[in-house]
Design an enzyme around this catalytic site. Structure first.
Site, PDB file in Angstrom:
ATOM      1  N   PHE A   8      87.106  57.440   5.883  1.00  0.00           N
ATOM      2  CA  PHE A   8      85.953  57.904   5.114  1.00  0.00           C
ATOM      3  C   PHE A   8      85.838  57.050   3.859  1.00  0.00           C
ATOM      4  CE2 PHE A   8      83.658  60.332   1.938  1.00  0.00           C
ATOM      5  CZ  PHE A   8      82.542  60.719   2.654  1.00  0.00           C
ATOM      6  N   ASP A  48      91.131  51.657  -0.311  1.00  0.00           N
ATOM      7  CA  ASP A  48      90.326  52.760  -0.834  1.00  0.00           C
ATOM      8  C   ASP A  48      91.267  53.875  -1.283  1.00  0.00           C
ATOM      9  OD1 ASP A  48      88.791  55.014  -1.271  1.00  0.00           O
ATOM     10  OD2 ASP A  48      87.481  54.717   0.456  1.00  0.00           O
ATOM     11  N   LYS A 108      88.082  60.026  -7.562  1.00  0.00           N
ATOM     12  CA  LYS A 108      88.261  61.486  -7.668  1.00  0.00           C
ATOM     13  C   LYS A 108      89.070  61.975  -8.869  1.00  0.00           C
ATOM     14  CE  LYS A 108      87.018  62.852  -3.032  1.00  0.00           C
ATOM     15  NZ  LYS A 108      86.876  61.837  -1.995  1.00  0.00           N
TER      16      LYS A 108
HETATM   17  C1  LIG Z   1      85.678  61.170  -1.450  1.00  0.00           C
HETATM   18  C2  LIG Z   1      85.919  59.813  -0.932  1.00  0.00           C
HETATM   19  C3  LIG Z   1      84.958  58.793  -1.074  1.00  0.00           C
HETATM   20  C4  LIG Z   1      83.565  59.047  -1.625  1.00  0.00           C
HETATM   21  O1  LIG Z   1      83.589  59.440  -2.960  1.00  0.00           O
HETATM   22  P1  LIG Z   1      82.225  60.068  -3.594  1.00  0.00           P
HETATM   23  O2  LIG Z   1      82.613  60.262  -5.036  1.00  0.00           O
HETATM   24  O3  LIG Z   1      81.959  61.350  -2.873  1.00  0.00           O
HETATM   25  O4  LIG Z   1      81.164  59.087  -3.411  1.00  0.00           O
HETATM   26  C5  LIG Z   1      85.294  57.515  -0.659  1.00  0.00           C
HETATM   27  N1  LIG Z   1      86.497  57.245  -0.127  1.00  0.00           N
HETATM   28  C6  LIG Z   1      87.437  58.190   0.035  1.00  0.00           C
HETATM   29  C7  LIG Z   1      88.773  57.818   0.604  1.00  0.00           C
HETATM   30  C8  LIG Z   1      87.183  59.509  -0.343  1.00  0.00           C
HETATM   31  O5  LIG Z   1      88.105  60.450  -0.151  1.00  0.00           O
END
Ligand SMILES: *Cc1c(COP(=O)(O)O)cnc(C)c1O
Length: 388
Positions: free
Chosen positions: A128, A213, A242
């Protein structure tokens, strides 16, 4: 007659409305108390209403909120220096407002760095990376793509934790590999150390960027400052968001200085990214995280939580790293039903897959709170079993 919400129907109607939070606890608009073991999707790593973050926001709001990036601001550069130090040094930072935007920055940087014809980003199935059009295509979940075709081109997907599969798709058009250290939304699936080491080696051999990521795994969550540090590799690009603002929207894309140099003035921009209010929150978050040594706390609390979960006969398997944990349920137990029952028992968790719960409490969670959460979860399991 159906009630019309003022909000677009992208989320199902909420079961509860929270109005207050403190530490690991939340209260709803009827005064009910909850233990928050989801942390707003691994965001409030220091718990709710942390006094250091609250004070930083109050103070900055009375000094200066915003001037744009056409001018120098404080304290963004200080936050960038701290992040660079935690990542081992030698890099530069671009601030964003979210995780998806941090990944957009990484993707654009990879394209600028690679040049025409070397622009493909390879990511993993089950990953994701966000919901913007480009990060949606980087996200390795084809069922999420269909309604939004055509998506930006230049993305390729391979099986997770499978080095041979990755090697098979690397050709001269590939600029970067983008991977999570633990697939969070995909079900809390950690990478193996061999996989990450192998990816680093392949990228070095082929002249490809290794981009990690860390939007969900970064900043202490897994028991290291960044998830990839478990695997002894140094990526070329790291994205995060986050936990960086403890609930204030801020993200960042870090890149080694020689890679960051591919960007020139005007290549990328943001109105809000790194603005004083968000950066003041991030500065307070990082200072508190360092003072509390959150990676060590996450390691210890993660071991306690994982052991407690594993001792419940309704849990078949516990996986994850540090305080990013999934409890795989025994056959026949529906994770959605358990999450709903847990909420009614005063515990916030989520069904990360139809058969697994995700737990990501505050990094400052106490052993007593873990024990109480596991009691509430056990009661929720029994509620679901009794209603079957
Ligand atoms: C939550 C998440 C995103 C997206 O972040 P947003 O602030 O919702 O755009 C991207 N990569 C990972 C691994 C995530 O957990």
């Amino acid at each position: 007659m159906t009630t019309t919400s003022p909000l677009m129907p992208t989320y199902p109607p909420p079961a509860v409305t929270f109005v207050r939070g403190e530490g690991s606890r939340l209260w709803d608009d009827e005064g009910n108390e909850y233990l928050d073991f989801l942390s707003g999707l691994a965001v409030t790593g220091l718990g709710h209403s942390h006094p250091a973050v609250a004070a930083a926001l109050a103070e900055q709001s009375q000094v200066l909120l915003h001037t744009s990036n056409l001018f120098g601001t404080v304290p963004g550069p200080e936050v960038a220096s701290t992040l660079d130090r935690l990542l081992g040094g030698g890099g530069q930072v671009f601030f964003t407002n979210s995780g998806a935007e941090a990944n957009e920055c990484a993707i654009k940087l990879a394209r600028k760095w690679g040049g025409r014809g070397k622009h493909v980003v390879v990511s993993a199935l089950g990953s994701f990376h966000g919901r913007t059009l480009a990060t949606l295509h980087a996200t390795g979940q084809p069922q999420k793509w269909e309604a939004f075709q055509p998506l930006p081109e230049g993305f390729r997907h391979v099986a997770w934790n499978d080095l041979a599969a990755l090697e098979g798709v690397l050709d001269p058009s590939v600029a970067a590999v983008l991977l999570e250290p633990v697939q969070g939304e995909g079900g809390v699936n950690p990478a193996t150390a061999e996989y990450f080491a192998g990816v680093r080696e392949l990228c070095d051999e082929r002249g490809i960027l290794f981009m990690v990521d860390e939007v969900q795994t970064g900043l202490g969550r897994t028991g290291e400052w960044f998830g990839h540090q478990h695997f002894g590799v140094v990526p070329d690009v790291v994205t995060m968001a986050k936990e960086l603002g403890n609930g204030v929207p801020i993200g960042a894309c870090w890149a080694k200085a020689d890679v960051a140099a591919a960007f020139q003035a005007g290549d990328h921009a943001t109105t809000y990214g790194g603005q004083p209010l968000a950066a003041a929150a991030a500065r307070a978050v990082l200072a508190t995280m360092e003072a509390e040594d959150v990676p060590v706390r996450a390691t210890k609390a993660g071991a306690t939580l994982s052991a407690a979960l594993a001792s419940d006969p309704r849990v078949a398997e516990v996986r994850g790293l540090g305080l990013l944990v999934a409890a795989q349920l025994v056959d026949g137990l529906d994770a959605g039903a358990v999450a709903k029952a847990a909420l009614a028992r005063g515990l916030v968790v989520n069904a990360v897959t139809p058969t697994a719960l995700r737990l990501a409490p505050s990094l400052l969670v106490t052993d007593d709170e873990i024990a109480e959460a596991c009691d509430r979860l056990a009661a929720a399991f029994s509620d679901v079993e009794a209603s079957a």
